[in-house]
Design a protein around this motif. Structure first.
Motif, PDB file in Angstrom:
ATOM      1  N   THR A 198      24.257  29.327  44.852  1.00  0.00           N
ATOM      2  CA  THR A 198      25.355  30.056  44.215  1.00  0.00           C
ATOM      3  C   THR A 198      25.642  31.357  44.961  1.00  0.00           C
ATOM      4  O   THR A 198      24.772  31.916  45.637  1.00  0.00           O
ATOM      5  CB  THR A 198      25.061  30.424  42.744  1.00  0.00           C
ATOM      6  N   LYS A 203      27.054  34.979  43.540  1.00  0.00           N
ATOM      7  CA  LYS A 203      27.374  35.710  42.323  1.00  0.00           C
ATOM      8  C   LYS A 203      28.098  37.003  42.681  1.00  0.00           C
ATOM      9  O   LYS A 203      27.778  37.651  43.676  1.00  0.00           O
ATOM     10  CB  LYS A 203      26.104  36.022  41.522  1.00  0.00           C
ATOM     11  N   TYR A 204      29.089  37.324  41.844  1.00  0.00           N
ATOM     12  CA  TYR A 204      29.878  38.538  42.037  1.00  0.00           C
ATOM     13  C   TYR A 204      29.481  39.531  40.947  1.00  0.00           C
ATOM     14  O   TYR A 204      29.484  39.193  39.760  1.00  0.00           O
ATOM     15  CB  TYR A 204      31.363  38.228  41.940  1.00  0.00           C
ATOM     16  N   ALA A 231      29.905  39.036  37.133  1.00  0.00           N
ATOM     17  CA  ALA A 231      31.285  38.911  36.687  1.00  0.00           C
ATOM     18  C   ALA A 231      31.807  37.503  36.880  1.00  0.00           C
ATOM     19  O   ALA A 231      32.693  37.052  36.147  1.00  0.00           O
ATOM     20  CB  ALA A 231      32.171  39.907  37.438  1.00  0.00           C
ATOM     21  N   ALA A 232      31.265  36.787  37.863  1.00  0.00           N
ATOM     22  CA  ALA A 232      31.667  35.407  38.133  1.00  0.00           C
ATOM     23  C   ALA A 232      30.611  34.759  39.027  1.00  0.00           C
ATOM     24  O   ALA A 232      29.818  35.448  39.684  1.00  0.00           O
ATOM     25  CB  ALA A 232      33.030  35.363  38.816  1.00  0.00           C
ATOM     26  N   VAL A 233      30.613  33.421  39.030  1.00  0.00           N
ATOM     27  CA  VAL A 233      29.657  32.656  39.835  1.00  0.00           C
ATOM     28  C   VAL A 233      30.403  31.567  40.591  1.00  0.00           C
ATOM     29  O   VAL A 233      31.223  30.848  40.012  1.00  0.00           O
ATOM     30  CB  VAL A 233      28.558  32.014  38.951  1.00  0.00           C
ATOM     31  N   LEU A 234      30.131  31.450  41.869  1.00  0.00           N
ATOM     32  CA  LEU A 234      30.691  30.394  42.705  1.00  0.00           C
ATOM     33  C   LEU A 234      29.576  29.419  43.062  1.00  0.00           C
ATOM     34  O   LEU A 234      28.558  29.815  43.637  1.00  0.00           O
ATOM     35  CB  LEU A 234      31.281  30.990  43.982  1.00  0.00           C
ATOM     36  N   GLU A 285      40.813  34.645  44.116  1.00  0.00           N
ATOM     37  CA  GLU A 285      40.352  33.493  43.325  1.00  0.00           C
ATOM     38  C   GLU A 285      38.910  33.223  43.718  1.00  0.00           C
ATOM     39  O   GLU A 285      38.606  32.244  44.403  1.00  0.00           O
ATOM     40  CB  GLU A 285      41.226  32.271  43.568  1.00  0.00           C
ATOM     41  N   THR A 307      36.169  32.060  42.472  1.00  0.00           N
ATOM     42  CA  THR A 307      35.333  30.945  42.036  1.00  0.00           C
ATOM     43  C   THR A 307      35.824  29.585  42.522  1.00  0.00           C
ATOM     44  O   THR A 307      35.364  28.544  42.049  1.00  0.00           O
ATOM     45  CB  THR A 307      35.213  30.923  40.504  1.00  0.00           C
ATOM     46  N   ARG A 308      36.770  29.585  43.479  1.00  0.00           N
ATOM     47  CA  ARG A 308      37.204  28.322  44.057  1.00  0.00           C
ATOM     48  C   ARG A 308      37.307  28.465  45.563  1.00  0.00           C
ATOM     49  O   ARG A 308      37.474  29.562  46.101  1.00  0.00           O
ATOM     50  CB  ARG A 308      38.551  27.868  43.487  1.00  0.00           C
TER      51      ARG A 308
END
Length: 355
Positions: free
Chosen positions: A146, A148-149, A158-161, A193, A195-196
């Motif tokens: 992953t 992570k932001y 705040a978000a995970v990719l 964007e 997470t994509r």
């Protein structure tokens, strides 16, 4: 592949010549174990050095290239990466202990704080600003597959990719994140964007990816592998100069009488803040390249051990390189006799400015 690129790093061709290392300065009080990463502050000559001795050390490099220890961040395991915030005041490290810690050098001696956590070692980290708001953020890439932001005002990401495999290397320029993982995946993210994937693909090189570094204008990136090859890739073909995507051999020895040659890992690719870029490898050499003309500008002789990490300071006038065991031959070869030092090389236009 252009014929203007040579296959041997010891014999640069075209406009290139052998560079001079005689005036390079050794940084005092280096780490006690292998050096994994180097990073300069964007505002002054503070150099962060990440090491397998579980520390990030910060040095104040003076005008005469002498370095004075300024701060230390301690971890519970080897440190794999370090990075500076955009304001040049905060420095962070990423560790095998699954954490990232941040030290604010303007916080009147306050200790480092943990700012990120993963389920496996963190291999890389980069600061950036959200394109939509300009808010400062930290991205961490891990072997837990992953990215992570982190908004540093909050304890949760705040978000995970989710990536296709373990993160080996990543870099950010402007609104572009390039991430290289195990199994040769190289994916691109537009940070508006996060997470994509903007695109997902495989490395143009056939062997394990060691490093990716973005071009300053975010038009593409350079990738280096364990087989002594480098590739320059563009996100959009129309952005390419000099003919588009290409790869070439470097950091290889001369062929012997039987046609065999030594092939070395490319450990580091550093982009000059104004001009081209450098590659450095386990053969103990580094080269300055003009990526647009596909030409080596200057090659340097072996420094006596593998080069494990490199970095330009904010002006491009100082090039730091770590001479250290790089683990390319495994644990058994990490003997006590290995050199472990950081060298400072004062750059001039003749070395790195395109002709």
């Amino acid at each position: 592949m252009s014929s203007r690129f040579g296959s041997s790093s010891s014999a640069p061709n075209g406009a290139g010549a052998i560079g001079d290392l005689s005036h390079d300065v050794i940084l005092a009080s280096p780490p006690e174990d292998s050096i994994s990463d180097l990073a300069w502050s964007s505002r002054n000559n503070f150099l962060a050095v990440a090491s397998w001795d579980s520390k990030v050390r910060v040095y104040d490099v003076t005008q005469n290239l002498s370095g004075v220890g300024k701060a230390v961040i301690s971890f519970d395991g080897p440190v794999f990466g370090c990075a500076w915030s955009k304001n040049g005041r905060q420095v962070a490290g990423a560790s095998s202990d699954k954490s990232a810690k941040l030290l604010d050098l303007g916080a009147n001696g306050a200790p480092a704080q943990q700012v990120a956590a993963h389920d496996a070692p963190i291999r890389s980290l980069r600061f950036f600003e959200l394109p939509s708001s300009g808010s400062p953020m930290l991205a961490t890439g891990s072997w837990d597959k992953t990215i992570k932001y982190w908004d540093l005002r909050q304890s949760a990401p705040a978000a995970v990719l989710h990536c296709p495999d373990r993160v080996y290397s990543m870099d950010i320029k402007k609104d572009i994140l390039v991430v290289a993982t195990a199994e040769l995946h190289i994916n691109i993210v537009k940070l508006n964007e996060p997470t994509r994937f903007l695109s997902a693909g495989k490395s143009p090189l056939a062997h394990q990816t060691r490093v990716v570094s973005c071009f300053n204008d975010a038009s593409g990136y350079a990738v280096g592998s364990t087989e002594g090859r480098c590739a320059f890739q563009y996100i959009e073909t129309k952005s390419a100069r000099g003919g588009g995507n290409f790869s070439f051999k470097c950091h290889r020895g001369a062929r012997d009488i039987n046609g065999k040659m030594d092939i070395f890992t490319i450990n580091a690719i550093s982009v000059h803040p104004i001009y081209g870029l450098t590659t450095a490898g386990s053969d103990g050499t580094f080269n300055f390249w003009d990526k647009d003309k596909r030409q080596r500008l200057k090659g340097y002789p072996s420094v006596g051990g593998p080069i494990s990490a490199t970095a330009f300071n904010h002006s491009g006038k100082i090039f730091a390189y770590a001479v250290s065991y790089d683990w390319s031959k495994g644990y058994a070869f990490n003997t006590p006799g290995h050199v472990n030092k950081v060298m400072l090389h004062r750059t001039i236009d003749e070395e790195c400015k395109p002709k």
